[in-house]
Motif scaffolding. Structure first.
Motif, PDB file in Angstrom:
ATOM      1  N   LEU A   1     -75.091  -2.015   3.614  1.00  0.00           N
ATOM      2  CA  LEU A   1     -74.027  -2.642   2.827  1.00  0.00           C
ATOM      3  C   LEU A   1     -72.706  -2.612   3.591  1.00  0.00           C
ATOM      4  O   LEU A   1     -71.988  -3.623   3.665  1.00  0.00           O
ATOM      5  CB  LEU A   1     -73.887  -1.908   1.484  1.00  0.00           C
ATOM      6  CG  LEU A   1     -72.727  -2.340   0.604  1.00  0.00           C
ATOM      7  CD1 LEU A   1     -72.829  -3.812   0.206  1.00  0.00           C
ATOM      8  CD2 LEU A   1     -72.652  -1.464  -0.660  1.00  0.00           C
TER       9      LEU A   1
ATOM     10  N   VAL B   1     -70.885  -5.993  -5.445  1.00  0.00           N
ATOM     11  CA  VAL B   1     -72.163  -5.522  -4.908  1.00  0.00           C
ATOM     12  C   VAL B   1     -73.143  -5.502  -6.074  1.00  0.00           C
ATOM     13  O   VAL B   1     -72.789  -5.073  -7.180  1.00  0.00           O
ATOM     14  CB  VAL B   1     -72.019  -4.108  -4.306  1.00  0.00           C
ATOM     15  CG1 VAL B   1     -73.378  -3.574  -3.861  1.00  0.00           C
ATOM     16  CG2 VAL B   1     -71.042  -4.112  -3.140  1.00  0.00           C
TER      17      VAL B   1
ATOM     18  N   ALA C   1     -69.183   0.665  -1.849  1.00  0.00           N
ATOM     19  CA  ALA C   1     -68.498  -0.436  -2.553  1.00  0.00           C
ATOM     20  C   ALA C   1     -67.048  -0.044  -2.827  1.00  0.00           C
ATOM     21  O   ALA C   1     -66.128  -0.845  -2.650  1.00  0.00           O
ATOM     22  CB  ALA C   1     -69.225  -0.747  -3.864  1.00  0.00           C
TER      23      ALA C   1
END
Ligand SMILES: Cc1ncc(COP(=O)(O)O)c(C=O)c1O
Length: 352
Positions: free
Chosen positions: A117, A137, A161
């Protein structure tokens, strides 16, 4: 022997009787009825805090509208490349978010990792107008590979995130299945681990059409009512969505249904392994991805079994199907019987 999908099952008896029970008389429309209020309260109780809850009809609507609530100009939404929002929603998230871009992240077992990510988000640095800006996300719990994020994994994804100040969405089309496996509370699996907005799925687990978008920060939901109406998901007879959920929550029907579905999936997986077979991914909820000989698949189809061939993407070479093998997807539900499981395993062994 119907393992095509959990949405091939009917509605659970408790849901059907709740629909009948709440059918008599009149009630205010568009979600202003007392039953909708009562079920909204129930969500507060289930999640152990005040939440803002909005009923919609489909999981795609729940996902797309939830993401739309956090849309930004040039916004990019990050999820696993196999996520339902990526491959199965006909660009609805892009449409509802007003042109948001979906960035897919590869990851073993249907899961994204904080590292994957972080790398994906790094392609969209803050302040570079040309690339767009990070927006949301999204993770699926259970995943599209039938696996489950642990609470620690969810919290770690949230940390990544948070490092870019973007909210975390959870696609909970199979929320109850994941919850039962983890044996934690709904609060643990969501806001306590950092989830900001949840698509709470109930259709697959025994409702007829009942999904909800749940915001853990009611302030973030301030304009959601308009998004839902504009998106065509404000029901006039909203009480019937509430009615389904009344039956769903009654006597913990939802948890029993998910527990049963998971148990049936585990038995299928054990049976496959006992016959020397394997599954593509760990069976942690109500989906099984067995890798079988093609002749076994043909024998199952000839015996009337409903199940799908599935693209076995991202598997290591020792797991991936060989030339004469095929990866299948089987989904169990509250309606799957032990007899279905036994019949399946019998055909499998006869065609071994
Ligand atoms: C992971 C996941 N999310 C969301 C959905 C909801 O989809 P639908 O719009 O068909 O209700 C599904 C259904 O297949 C799903 O598997």
């Amino acid at each position: 022997m119907n393992f095509a999908s959990d949405n091939w099952a009917g509605a659970a008896p408790a849901v059907m009787s709740a629909l009948t029970r709440h059918n008599s008389g009149f009630a205010p429309a568009y979600g202003t009825d007392p039953l909708t209020d009562r079920i909204s309260e129930k969500f507060n109780e289930i999640f152990e805090r005040e939440v803002a809850v909005f009923f919609v009809a489909t999981g795609s609507a729940a996902n797309s509208l939830a993401l739309a609530a956090y849309a930004r100009p040039g916004g990019v939404i990050f999820s696993h490349s196999d996520a339902h929002i990526q491959v199965d929603e006909c660009n609805c998230p892009e449409f509802m978010t007003g042109g948001g871009k979906l960035a897919g992240i590869a990851g073993a077992d249907g899961k994204i990792t904080p590292q994957g990510l972080g790398e994906a988000m790094a392609a969209y640095p803050d302040g570079v107008v040309h690339h767009g800006q990070v927006a949301t996300v999204s993770i699926s719990q259970a995943t599209e590979s039938g696996t489950i994020y642990t609470l620690e994994e969810i919290a770690a994804i949230k940390e990544t995130a948070r490092s870019r100040a973007v909210p975390l969405h959870m696609d909970g089309a199979r929320f109850a299945n994941a919850l039962v496996t983890l044996g934690c509370t709904p609060a643990d699996m969501t806001w306590k681990a950092g989830v900001d907005v949840l698509s709470f799925g109930a259709t697959k687990n025994g409702c007829w059409c009942a999904e909800a978008v749940v915001f853990f920060d009611p302030e973030a939901a301030r304009e959601f009512e308009y998004l839902r109406k504009r998106g065509g998901h404000l029901f006039s007879k909203s009480r019937f969505v509430a009615a389904q959920l009344d039956g769903y929550f009654e006597d913990d029907t939802w948890l029993a249904a998910a527990g049963h579905a998971n148990e049936m999936a585990a038995r299928l997986a054990d049976g496959v392994r006992n016959q020397g077979g394997r599954t593509a991914w760990a069976v942690e909820a109500n989906e099984v991805f067995p890798i079988l000989k093609r002749r076994q698949f043909e024998a199952l189809e000839a015996a009337g079994a409903k199940l799908y061939e599935w693209p076995a993407k991202g598997l290591s070479s020792n797991i991936a199907p060989a030339g004469d093998e095929v990866c299948l997807r089987m989904v169990t539900s509250f309606a799957t019987t032990e007899e279905d499981v036994t019949a399946f395993l019998k055909v499998l062994s006869e065609a071994a």
